[in-house]
Design an enzyme around this catalytic site. Structure first.
Site, PDB file in Angstrom:
ATOM      1  N   GLU A   1     -31.868  60.683-142.294  1.00  0.00           N
ATOM      2  CA  GLU A   1     -30.731  60.842-141.384  1.00  0.00           C
ATOM      3  C   GLU A   1     -29.831  59.611-141.450  1.00  0.00           C
ATOM      4  O   GLU A   1     -28.648  59.677-141.147  1.00  0.00           O
ATOM      5  CB  GLU A   1     -31.224  61.062-139.944  1.00  0.00           C
TER       6      GLU A   1
ATOM      7  N   GLN B   1     -32.663  69.622-133.781  1.00  0.00           N
ATOM      8  CA  GLN B   1     -33.702  68.606-133.881  1.00  0.00           C
ATOM      9  C   GLN B   1     -33.996  68.107-132.473  1.00  0.00           C
ATOM     10  O   GLN B   1     -33.156  67.477-131.850  1.00  0.00           O
ATOM     11  CB  GLN B   1     -33.155  67.515-134.783  1.00  0.00           C
ATOM     12  N   GLY B   2     -35.188  68.432-131.945  1.00  0.00           N
ATOM     13  CA  GLY B   2     -35.521  68.069-130.573  1.00  0.00           C
ATOM     14  C   GLY B   2     -36.289  66.763-130.505  1.00  0.00           C
ATOM     15  O   GLY B   2     -37.520  66.754-130.539  1.00  0.00           O
TER      16      GLY B   2
ATOM     17  N   SER C   1     -28.064  68.399-130.692  1.00  0.00           N
ATOM     18  CA  SER C   1     -26.888  68.970-131.367  1.00  0.00           C
ATOM     19  C   SER C   1     -27.196  70.378-131.842  1.00  0.00           C
ATOM     20  O   SER C   1     -28.235  70.609-132.455  1.00  0.00           O
ATOM     21  CB  SER C   1     -26.487  68.125-132.578  1.00  0.00           C
TER      22      SER C   1
ATOM     23  N   SER D   1     -34.716  63.329-128.672  1.00  0.00           N
ATOM     24  CA  SER D   1     -34.438  62.544-127.463  1.00  0.00           C
ATOM     25  C   SER D   1     -34.801  63.297-126.190  1.00  0.00           C
ATOM     26  O   SER D   1     -34.704  64.524-126.120  1.00  0.00           O
ATOM     27  CB  SER D   1     -32.951  62.186-127.404  1.00  0.00           C
TER      28      SER D   1
END
Lengths: 343, 375
Positions: B241, B123-124, B158, B126
């Protein structure tokens, strides 16, 4: 399948809240300890509570009650606490439950439901459980006619209140017995399962009481943070205040989940499971209520530690209810023993 | 109000329990995201779980889910914890972004791999300059012909080192206010122009990476939802999330707690009365969290999950960090003499950062749930 109050439960809760607010409105906190009114409702007020069915709510029909499940009594107790009603309703509910569990006569139970006889539970001197011996205190016992030690079925007359931090509930010692007394009310020993069920009920009700108290303190503090201005803005716009309020809501909602589960489990689960759930709920609520009430006192600032403002009434109730039937340390000690002791 | 488990849920639970009784021995002792055999074993376990039908059960059937209510996710969490197996793969938030916003074609292309655990995702979000102020991100995607051309940098990503796909939040509308200028893309991590660099965590794990995008071509068909809808999708994802069951928190806490309880029960445990009582206090916390999550999931509106997830995450964080203080003391001298207990503890500190910091969650609760004014 949702897990929420149904329409009937909601209507019941609202009706309880309405009467509790009305009754609590006539109580006077005064300007100091010398002026506070005792937590003794007037005879007409007591009749209103009896007429609406609060005292017999959970008594079985043959005992003059409505036979409601513990979810309903929990909702009633939560509303009583939300309005810090200075009337011994919770003491009556718990004493009535205990007497019914011990097979007390239907006439006595019917009189309790009707409001014509007033009873209170007899607790140990440290308030941590029902009393087993002669050393005892009657809790939430304003105007109670007597308190029964269920071991021998003796009905003890009660003396003057012993004082204490809780302004909304009285604690009274049994009077020394005159010769020839006490009166017997006819109690029989009960099974371990019934004992567990009774214990689960008592703990679940104190959880509901703690929830109502913390909700009252939290809601009032949030209202205050919306309207009180400093530095030209509402103080609730400052993160330091908003954080306290947000953490408070987390604890209130978690306690609500625990209270709902615990009150539901009293009648829905096997007694040992219901007791374990209620113990956990009471432990969590005891810690949470004090934290939330302390946070509210902080948000109120100076007014929060004045006598005339009710923040201390809530904080006092939170500490008192935390101790009654055992605080979080006692519950967790018992849970640890159950979990870790070699059997 | 009724916590009674419906018979169909009890049946589901029993089937899962049977399956776990047969298969749980294949589970790794803990989920590992190290690029080594631990990762391979974790991925095999996830795949087995998916093949048996226990991943993404609340997603629609046509995309590989089972179309079950959200509450089944909590059952899976509980049973995996009870079997001392790692929690389900943390993909609920990505799956919901795709399932709830992507085109049918994109769903069919991506969801089976995601829910089947055959393709891993990252998941891109930040960036070095955009953490809590996520909407200020600057990684750009310019529409050229049939593709977007992506340039920029993501960080704290991550699983990026081994991910096949990336759900990437980018700026596409430079003339719009910052929240309205974002879009969500599905990016093939094998595309030319992507450079990944591993970041070692304070725990010693090598789960993080920074990812550089240099003229990366992303097909127009990989746009999730509409241009400019990126913020809305990201917020939708974050509500999942932040839901403690969607991300396997409840299962993980149950697993960790169960292990600690077994250790103290075992002969020779040196845990004194005070430590036992503190562990019991954490049992109380975890149980209350489970009741709370049961209530939240039963009542959550799938169309608008709302801000309740922020409240739930604050509760889960509080419970987890308190538990890890107890575990640190239970570990006794090993807490300073060995790496593992400290690594677990450090990871518990990350709970109040990822998925939106504790401070951001409190802001959401204060403003949206309590109606307190903005500062």
């Amino acid at each position: 399948v949702t897990i929420d109050l149904d329409a009937e439960q909601r209507a019941f809760r609202d009706a309880c809240g309405k009467l509790a607010a009305d009754l609590a409105g006539s109580w006077r906190l005064g300007r100091g300890p010398d002026e506070v009114a005792p937590p003794q409702p007037s005879a007409p007020d007591w009749s209103r509570m009896a007429d609406i069915g609060w005292f017999g709510l959970r008594l079985r029909e043959e005992n003059g009650g409505a036979g409601a499940d513990a979810v309903y009594t929990g909702l009633l107790v939560e509303e009583l606490a939300r309005h810090a009603l200075p009337a011994p309703v919770l003491g009556t509910l718990i004493a009535a439950e205990q007497l019914q569990a011990h097979g007390a006569a239907p006439e006595l139970l019917g009189s309790i439901a009707a409001g014509s006889v007033r009873v209170a539970p007899l607790l140990r001197p440290d308030l941590s459980w029902f009393a087993a011996g002669p050393d005892a205190l009657a809790w939430d016992s304003a105007d109670a006619d007597f308190a029964v030690s269920v071991g021998d079925g003796a009905a003890h007359l009660l003396g003057e209140p012993v004082g204490g931090i809780d302004l909304t509930r009285s604690i009274r010692p049994p009077l020394p017995e005159p010769p020839g007394s006490p009166q017997e009310v006819g109690c029989r020993p009960i099974s371990a399962a019934d004992q567990d069920r009774l214990a689960a009920f008592a703990l679940a009700m104190l959880t509901a009481d703690l929830l109502g108290t913390m909700e009252a303190a939290h809601a009032a503090a949030v209202d205050y943070a919306r309207t009180r201005t400093q530095f030209g803005v509402p103080i609730g716009s400052f993160e330091a205040i908003a954080d306290l309020a947000a953490d408070g809501l987390v604890l209130v909602e978690a306690t609500r989940s625990a209270m709902w589960y615990a009150t539901w489990s009293v009648d829905a689960l096997a007694p040992p499971d219901a007791l374990r759930a209620a113990r956990m709920a009471k432990a969590f609520a005891s810690r949470a209520a004090v934290e939330v009430c302390e946070g509210a006192v902080q948000i109120f600032g100076g007014i929060g530690f004045t006598w005339e403002f009710p923040a201390h009434v809530w904080l006092r109730r939170a500490h008192a209810s935390r101790r009654v039937f055992g605080d979080e340390h006692r519950q967790e000690s018992l849970l640890a023993a159950q979990t870790f002791e070699v059997r | 109000m009724d916590f009674t488990e419906p018979p169909e849920v009890t049946r589901f639970r029993a089937e899962l329990r049977d399956w776990l009784a047969r298969e749980a021995s294949a589970a790794p002792g803990r989920a590992s995201y190290e690029p080594d055999e631990g990762l391979a074993r974790t991925q095999l376990w996830y795949r087995a779980l998916a093949q048996a039908g226990y991943v993404g059960v609340s997603l629609p059937v046509e995309y590989g889910g089972r179309g079950l209510p959200d509450s089944y996710e909590a059952v899976i969490n509980e049973e995996l914890a009870a079997a001392q197996a790692p929690p389900p793969p943390p993909i609920g938030h990505i799956a919901h972004a795709i399932a709830d916003f992507a085109s049918d074609e994109l769903k069919r292309r991506t969801l089976p791999g995601l829910l089947g655990c055959t393709a891993s995702w990252c998941q891109g979000f930040s960036e070095p300059g955009a953490g809590s102020d996520l909407a200020s991100l600057t990684t750009s995607a310019v529409h050229q012909g049939d593709a977007f051309v992506v340039n920029g940098q993501k960080i704290w990503t991550s699983g990026a080192m081994w991910a096949r796909w990336c759900l990437l939040l980018v700026r596409t509308e430079t003339d719009q206010p910052k929240h309205r200028g974002l879009s969500m893309l599905v990016v093939d991590m094998a595309s030319p122009g992507i450079d990944r660099r591993e970041i070692t965590l304070a725990t010693g794990n090598r789960e993080f990476a920074e990812v550089f995008f240099d003229g990366v071509q992303v097909p127009r068909a990989n746009l999730v939802g509409q241009r400019g809808q990126g913020w809305q999708i990201a917020m939708h994802m974050l509500t999942y999330e932040r839901g403690p069951a969607d991300m396997g928190w409840v299962g993980r806490l149950g697993h960790v707690l169960g292990t600690a309880v077994d250790t103290v029960r075992s002969a020779g445990s040196q845990a004194d009365e005070q430590l036992r009582r503190r562990l019991a206090s954490s049992m109380v916390d975890v149980q209350v969290l489970q009741w709370h999550v049961t209530r939240s999931l039963a009542n959550r509106n799938p169309a608008a999950p709302g801000s309740g997830g922020s409240l739930d995450k604050l509760l889960a964080t509080r419970v987890e960090q308190r538990l890890h203080h107890v575990l640190a003391d239970l570990a006794d001298a090993a807490f300073v003499l060995e790496d593992r207990p400290f690594a677990d503890y450090v990871w518990s500190r990350a709970q109040s950062v990822y998925g939106g910091t504790q401070q951001i969650q409190r802001r959401i609760v204060a403003q949206r749930l309590l109606g307190l004014p903005r500062g």
